[in-house]
Design a protein around this motif. Structure first.
Motif, PDB file in Angstrom:
ATOM      1  N   HIS A   1       1.089  -1.599  -0.024  1.00  0.00           N
ATOM      2  CA  HIS A   1       0.514  -0.232  -0.513  1.00  0.00           C
ATOM      3  C   HIS A   1       0.968   0.716   0.083  1.00  0.00           C
ATOM      4  O   HIS A   1       0.646   2.397  -0.503  1.00  0.00           O
TER       5      HIS A   1
ATOM      6  N   ARG B   1       2.336   1.080  -3.694  1.00  0.00           N
ATOM      7  CA  ARG B   1       1.862   1.416  -4.459  1.00  0.00           C
ATOM      8  C   ARG B   1       1.657   2.999  -5.328  1.00  0.00           C
ATOM      9  O   ARG B   1       1.629   3.015  -6.650  1.00  0.00           O
ATOM     10  N   TYR B   2       1.478   3.436  -4.478  1.00  0.00           N
ATOM     11  CA  TYR B   2       0.974   4.957  -4.442  1.00  0.00           C
ATOM     12  C   TYR B   2       1.952   5.687  -3.930  1.00  0.00           C
ATOM     13  O   TYR B   2       1.359   7.123  -3.995  1.00  0.00           O
ATOM     14  N   ASN B   3       3.373   5.803  -3.816  1.00  0.00           N
ATOM     15  CA  ASN B   3       4.396   7.187  -3.805  1.00  0.00           C
ATOM     16  C   ASN B   3       5.466   6.950  -4.347  1.00  0.00           C
ATOM     17  O   ASN B   3       5.869   5.740  -4.707  1.00  0.00           O
ATOM     18  N   ASN B   4       6.115   8.154  -5.221  1.00  0.00           N
ATOM     19  CA  ASN B   4       6.919   7.908  -4.814  1.00  0.00           C
ATOM     20  C   ASN B   4       7.954   7.311  -4.213  1.00  0.00           C
ATOM     21  O   ASN B   4       7.617   8.286  -2.773  1.00  0.00           O
TER      22      ASN B   4
ATOM     23  N   ILE C   1       6.746   6.755  -9.202  1.00  0.00           N
ATOM     24  CA  ILE C   1       5.671   5.344  -9.613  1.00  0.00           C
ATOM     25  C   ILE C   1       5.814   5.337 -10.826  1.00  0.00           C
ATOM     26  O   ILE C   1       5.808   4.305 -11.385  1.00  0.00           O
TER      27      ILE C   1
ATOM     28  N   ASN D   1       7.586  -2.548  -9.413  1.00  0.00           N
ATOM     29  CA  ASN D   1       6.167  -2.468  -8.663  1.00  0.00           C
ATOM     30  C   ASN D   1       5.745  -3.761  -8.476  1.00  0.00           C
ATOM     31  O   ASN D   1       4.826  -4.364  -7.557  1.00  0.00           O
TER      32      ASN D   1
ATOM     33  N   ASN E   1       7.270  -5.193  -5.465  1.00  0.00           N
ATOM     34  CA  ASN E   1       6.893  -3.656  -4.188  1.00  0.00           C
ATOM     35  C   ASN E   1       8.578  -3.540  -3.642  1.00  0.00           C
ATOM     36  O   ASN E   1       9.155  -3.472  -2.364  1.00  0.00           O
TER      37      ASN E   1
ATOM     38  N   THR F   1       9.560   7.112   1.483  1.00  0.00           N
ATOM     39  CA  THR F   1       9.010   7.606   0.382  1.00  0.00           C
ATOM     40  C   THR F   1       9.635   8.346  -0.154  1.00  0.00           C
ATOM     41  O   THR F   1      10.366   9.561   0.646  1.00  0.00           O
TER      42      THR F   1
END
Length: 116
Positions: free
Chosen positions: A27, A30-33, A53, A73, A76, A97
């Motif tokens: 989580h 997947r959603y962060n630089n 990303i 990706n 992870n 991040t």
């Protein structure tokens, strides 16, 4: 629970190479630089490389041309390929991040020592 695990550090001679890995929760990844940071003794933690990303990268001037950040990706996992290492690269390396603050959760880091 957030858990970051950095690995791949060690002792290397000047001019040598190391490849660091960072496993992150899905989580978060997947959603962060993502970014690699380092902290040398007596110095502040600094960001050395960032990857978006979508795979766009940025580097601190001190490591540009020597370090390469990448991400998988599907796994992870973020990586930092470090070539032409110098004694001044000696530090504990962390991933997080690219907006992480010192008050956020950090993993244990991995020690990189460049010495002859």
């Amino acid at each position: 629970q957030v858990q970051l695990v950095e690995s791949g550090g060690g002792l290397v001679q000047p001019g040598g190479s190391l490849r660091l890995s960072c496993a992150a929760p899905g989580h978060m990844f997947r959603y962060n630089n993502m970014a690699w940071y380092r902290q040398a003794p007596g110095k502040q933690r600094e960001l050395v490389a960032r990857i978006s990303i979508g795979g766009n990268t940025n580097y601190a001037d001190s490591v540009k041309g020597r370090f390469t950040i990448s991400r998988d990706n599907g796994l992870n996992t973020a990586f930092l390929q470090m070539n032409s290492l110098k004694p001044e690269d000696t530090a504990v390396y962390y991933c997080n991040t690219d907006r992480a603050k010192m008050s956020d959760y950090w993993g244990p880091g991995t020690q990189v020592t460049v010495s002859s």
